[in-house]
Scaffold this motif. Structure first.
Motif, mmCIF file in Angstrom:
data_model
loop_
_atom_site.group_PDB
_atom_site.id
_atom_site.type_symbol
_atom_site.label_atom_id
_atom_site.label_comp_id
_atom_site.label_asym_id
_atom_site.label_seq_id
_atom_site.Cartn_x
_atom_site.Cartn_y
_atom_site.Cartn_z
ATOM 1 N N TRP A 261 -0.600 -10.679 18.146
ATOM 2 C CA TRP A 261 -0.489 -9.054 18.414
ATOM 3 C C TRP A 261 0.153 -8.596 17.259
ATOM 4 O O TRP A 261 1.245 -8.171 17.336
ATOM 5 N N ASP A 262 -0.493 -8.514 16.353
ATOM 6 C CA ASP A 262 0.013 -7.933 15.165
ATOM 7 C C ASP A 262 -1.071 -7.418 13.970
ATOM 8 O O ASP A 262 -2.135 -7.689 14.341
ATOM 9 N N TRP A 263 -0.652 -6.610 12.902
ATOM 10 C CA TRP A 263 -1.553 -6.197 12.031
ATOM 11 C C TRP A 263 -1.079 -6.721 10.618
ATOM 12 O O TRP A 263 0.157 -6.818 10.547
ATOM 13 N N VAL A 264 -1.998 -7.160 9.921
ATOM 14 C CA VAL A 264 -1.824 -7.669 8.523
ATOM 15 C C VAL A 264 -2.336 -6.527 7.689
ATOM 16 O O VAL A 264 -3.637 -6.283 7.769
ATOM 17 N N PHE A 265 -1.751 -5.855 6.644
ATOM 18 C CA PHE A 265 -2.396 -5.155 5.684
ATOM 19 C C PHE A 265 -2.470 -5.734 4.285
ATOM 20 O O PHE A 265 -1.353 -6.198 3.592
ATOM 21 N N GLU A 266 -3.691 -5.678 3.757
ATOM 22 C CA GLU A 266 -3.814 -6.539 2.478
ATOM 23 C C GLU A 266 -4.457 -5.554 1.407
ATOM 24 O O GLU A 266 -5.437 -4.530 1.791
ATOM 25 N N TYR A 267 -3.768 -5.651 0.032
ATOM 26 C CA TYR A 267 -4.063 -4.707 -0.976
ATOM 27 C C TYR A 267 -5.042 -5.415 -1.860
ATOM 28 O O TYR A 267 -4.105 -5.970 -2.742
ATOM 29 N N PRO A 268 -6.367 -5.553 -2.016
ATOM 30 C CA PRO A 268 -6.970 -6.271 -2.653
ATOM 31 C C PRO A 268 -6.721 -6.130 -4.149
ATOM 32 O O PRO A 268 -6.616 -6.748 -5.107
ATOM 33 N N LYS A 273 0.036 -8.686 0.389
ATOM 34 C CA LYS A 273 -0.150 -8.503 1.778
ATOM 35 C C LYS A 273 1.181 -7.985 2.491
ATOM 36 O O LYS A 273 2.335 -8.049 1.850
ATOM 37 N N SER A 274 1.009 -7.243 3.441
ATOM 38 C CA SER A 274 2.282 -6.615 4.053
ATOM 39 C C SER A 274 2.058 -6.353 5.586
ATOM 40 O O SER A 274 0.915 -6.158 6.031
ATOM 41 N N ASN A 275 3.149 -6.254 6.253
ATOM 42 C CA ASN A 275 3.164 -5.947 7.670
ATOM 43 C C ASN A 275 3.296 -4.469 7.811
ATOM 44 O O ASN A 275 3.423 -4.197 8.822
ATOM 45 N N GLU A 276 3.665 -3.846 6.958
ATOM 46 C CA GLU A 276 3.800 -2.561 6.667
ATOM 47 C C GLU A 276 2.778 -1.937 6.014
ATOM 48 O O GLU A 276 2.394 -2.364 5.197
ATOM 49 N N LEU A 277 2.151 -0.780 6.725
ATOM 50 C CA LEU A 277 1.232 -0.142 5.881
ATOM 51 C C LEU A 277 1.747 1.043 4.947
ATOM 52 O O LEU A 277 1.973 1.985 5.743
ATOM 53 N N TYR A 278 2.034 0.737 3.591
ATOM 54 C CA TYR A 278 2.491 1.545 2.693
ATOM 55 C C TYR A 278 1.302 2.452 2.111
ATOM 56 O O TYR A 278 0.418 1.827 1.560
ATOM 57 N N LEU A 279 1.368 3.655 1.966
ATOM 58 C CA LEU A 279 0.274 4.805 1.352
ATOM 59 C C LEU A 279 0.920 5.687 0.578
ATOM 60 O O LEU A 279 1.771 6.246 1.098
ATOM 61 N N PRO A 280 0.271 5.873 -0.451
ATOM 62 C CA PRO A 280 0.486 7.076 -1.260
ATOM 63 C C PRO A 280 0.100 8.338 -0.826
ATOM 64 O O PRO A 280 -0.984 8.285 -0.373
ATOM 65 N N ALA A 358 6.505 1.806 -6.802
ATOM 66 C CA ALA A 358 7.718 1.088 -6.960
ATOM 67 C C ALA A 358 7.703 -0.119 -5.868
ATOM 68 O O ALA A 358 8.089 -1.345 -6.005
ATOM 69 N N TRP A 359 7.277 0.413 -4.579
ATOM 70 C CA TRP A 359 6.830 -0.693 -3.461
ATOM 71 C C TRP A 359 5.954 -1.759 -3.919
ATOM 72 O O TRP A 359 6.079 -2.929 -3.745
ATOM 73 N N VAL A 360 4.896 -1.439 -4.459
ATOM 74 C CA VAL A 360 3.969 -2.296 -4.798
ATOM 75 C C VAL A 360 4.585 -3.165 -6.047
ATOM 76 O O VAL A 360 4.269 -4.427 -5.783
ATOM 77 N N SER A 361 5.278 -2.752 -6.759
ATOM 78 C CA SER A 361 5.679 -3.832 -8.134
ATOM 79 C C SER A 361 6.724 -4.768 -7.316
ATOM 80 O O SER A 361 6.897 -5.865 -7.463
ATOM 81 N N SER A 362 7.760 -3.964 -6.320
ATOM 82 C CA SER A 362 8.629 -5.101 -5.687
ATOM 83 C C SER A 362 7.857 -6.091 -4.740
ATOM 84 O O SER A 362 8.325 -6.901 -4.834
ATOM 85 N N LYS A 363 6.635 -5.717 -4.255
ATOM 86 C CA LYS A 363 5.966 -6.688 -3.480
ATOM 87 C C LYS A 363 5.577 -7.776 -4.272
ATOM 88 O O LYS A 363 5.413 -8.931 -3.989
ATOM 89 N N VAL A 364 4.915 -7.251 -5.639
ATOM 90 C CA VAL A 364 4.439 -8.297 -6.414
ATOM 91 C C VAL A 364 5.450 -9.220 -7.016
ATOM 92 O O VAL A 364 5.287 -10.192 -7.294
#
Ligand code: CUA
Length: 466
Positions: A261-268, A273-280, A358-364
């Motif tokens: 019971w969860d969501w995974v968000f992938e930014y191809p 991948k993230s469990n939080e949906l970050y959106l600009p 900034a969030w993307v680069s921290s994830k990368v």
């Protein structure tokens, strides 16, 4: 006790002589001044109706030789005030008076003795009176609609409006609120007004109400107006649906994978991948939804739109959202999907473009500790590799293969060593040291697009291409 009214003429129509005689007897016990005439056929009844002009006509309801409808049609076209009763004598001996009422024998008795005391009906409604009632009730409907509509808006049923799509949906929602307020007012005001305005006044409690049968205009109106309303709403509904699906070619793609019971968000495009949906903010996102097990449903109330996520490789569902308001929201599952369905919540964070980058680069950075690996990703994402090859072939710009550590000849004929400082300068200010034989076509805005760390990573990547 005998009644002393002026002489009344009562015509009794029945082929059964006992019917007339019995009624005469009942009447004579109560009234002195009554004249009777008995008729036994339809024709005779109509003739006497014309000639004798009775005050009251009693028709044997059980007698088939007296055609009731035909009789009544003659009766109601007459000018003279007259009363008619359809009376049936049942086997049980009970008198049934067909005046849209079934009376007990005692009530029928009372009713029979009452007939002479009815004053002419005061309940005739003139057109002028109707217009006045309509005018008042219509005004009350308008006032009530406005109040109910404001009250509904005041409840704040809808959460914050955080997407372009929400604006279109809320427009329709408010139109529905208005229709709800109007319908509610239309029904309650008319009922309330009728209860008040047409209540029985003292002294008229016994008076029969107006007998209203059918109104074609009204029936046509109350069929056509709702039909037109529904059609108009379905038109606007379809238009709004199309509006919420408008595609922006610049949309960022995010894969949404639901499971119990969860969501995974992938930014191809970023490989994260993230469990939080970050959106600009202010950029459309194209969500591609799938499920690993059962049907789930992606729903962020502030974005309004909702889409099921279905299991199966070929059942990728799309949903477009353009966030317009920075803030923290929650995605929830809107399809009962098992025990922890209610806990299928994950944060949705809408941030400025800078914060998103900034969030993307921290994830990368978190995903890979190798600067070369990161630099390769930045180069891919920033479009570097469409002009610079990594295998030595010549594209629009010089190849990166073996670029580091070698001398390059510049457009002005001078030679420089391609060290880190040179590569850095060439990225942030490409026109400063043009390599001989290449056009000045590189965008000069990479210093804004890339952070210093990302540029360092790209240099590390170039250095790795020996
Ligand atoms: Cu997933 Cu409910």
């Amino acid at each position: 006790m005998r009644n002393t009214h002026p002489v009344r003429k009562v015509l009794i129509a029945s082929a059964n002589p006992l019917f007339g005689k019995g009624l005469q007897q009942i009447y004579r016990q109560r009234f002195e001044a009554v004249e009777f005439l008995l008729t036994s056929s339809m024709e005779e009844t109509l003739t006497e109706l014309e000639r004798w002009q009775p005050d009251l006509v009693i028709v044997d309801y059980d007698d088939k030789t007296i055609h009731r409808e035909e009789f009544l049609s003659h009766f109601i076209t007459g000018q003279r005030p007259m009363q008619v009763m359809l009376v049936s004598l049942r086997e049980s001996g009970a008198v049934v008076v067909y005046d849209r009422k079934t009376l007990t024998p005692a009530q029928a008795d009372e009713w029979l003795s009452d007939f002479q005391t009815y004053p002419p009906s005061k309940r005739s409604h003139t057109m002028k009176g109707n217009a006045r009632h309509l005018f008042i009730a219509g005004g009350l409907v308008i006032v009530a609609t406005a109040l109910v509509y404001l009250a509904l808006l005041g409840v704040n049923l809808l959460p914050a409006q955080a997407s372009t799509q929400a604006q279109a949906i809320d427009r329709l929602f408010n139109a529905h609120f208005f229709m709800i307020a109007l319908l509610f007012s239309l029904i309650t005001v008319f009922i309330g007004y009728s209860l008040f305005a047409f209540r029985s006044k003292p002294g008229t409690e016994d008076q029969p109400g107006a007998n209203i049968k059918g109104n074609n205009t009204l029936e046509i109106l109350w069929t056509l107006i709702p039909l037109a309303t529904v059609l108009v709403f379905s038109f606007f509904g379809a238009r709004n649906l199309a509006e919420t699906r408008l595609a922006d070619p610049q949309a960022m793609e995010v894969k949404v994978v639901a499971r119990q019971w969860d969501w995974v968000f992938e930014y191809p495009s970023y490989g994260i991948k993230s469990n939080e949906l970050y959106l600009p903010v202010n950029r459309q996102v194209l969500l591609k939804l799938t499920s690993l097990d059962v049907i789930h449903s992606f729903w962020v109330p502030e974005f309004r739109v909702k889409q099921d996520a279905l299991p199966g490789e070929n059942l990728v569902k799309e949903l477009r959202i353009t966030p317009i308001k920075e803030g923290r929201y929650t995605v929830m599952c809107a399809e009962l999907c098992g025990g922890a369905h209610a806990n299928m919540n994950r944060p949705v964070v809408v941030v400025s473009k800078q914060e998103f980058d900034a969030w993307v680069s921290s994830k990368v950075n978190a995903a890979t500790a190798d600067p070369v690996e990161r630099g390769k990703r930045w180069a891919e994402l920033s479009g570097c590799l469409s002009c610079h090859s990594v295998d030595g072939s010549k594209l629009v710009g010089p190849t990166w293969k073996g670029a580091y550590g070698h001398e390059v000849e510049l457009a002005d004929g001078s030679k420089v060593l391609a060290d880190e400082a040179y590569l850095y300068a060439s990225i942030v200010d490409p026109a400063s040291q043009m390599v001989k034989g290449y056009p000045n076509s590189m965008p000069a805005n990479y210093a804004d697009q890339l952070s210093d760390e990302q540029i360092r990573d790209i240099i590390e990547y170039i250095k790795s291409l020996k």
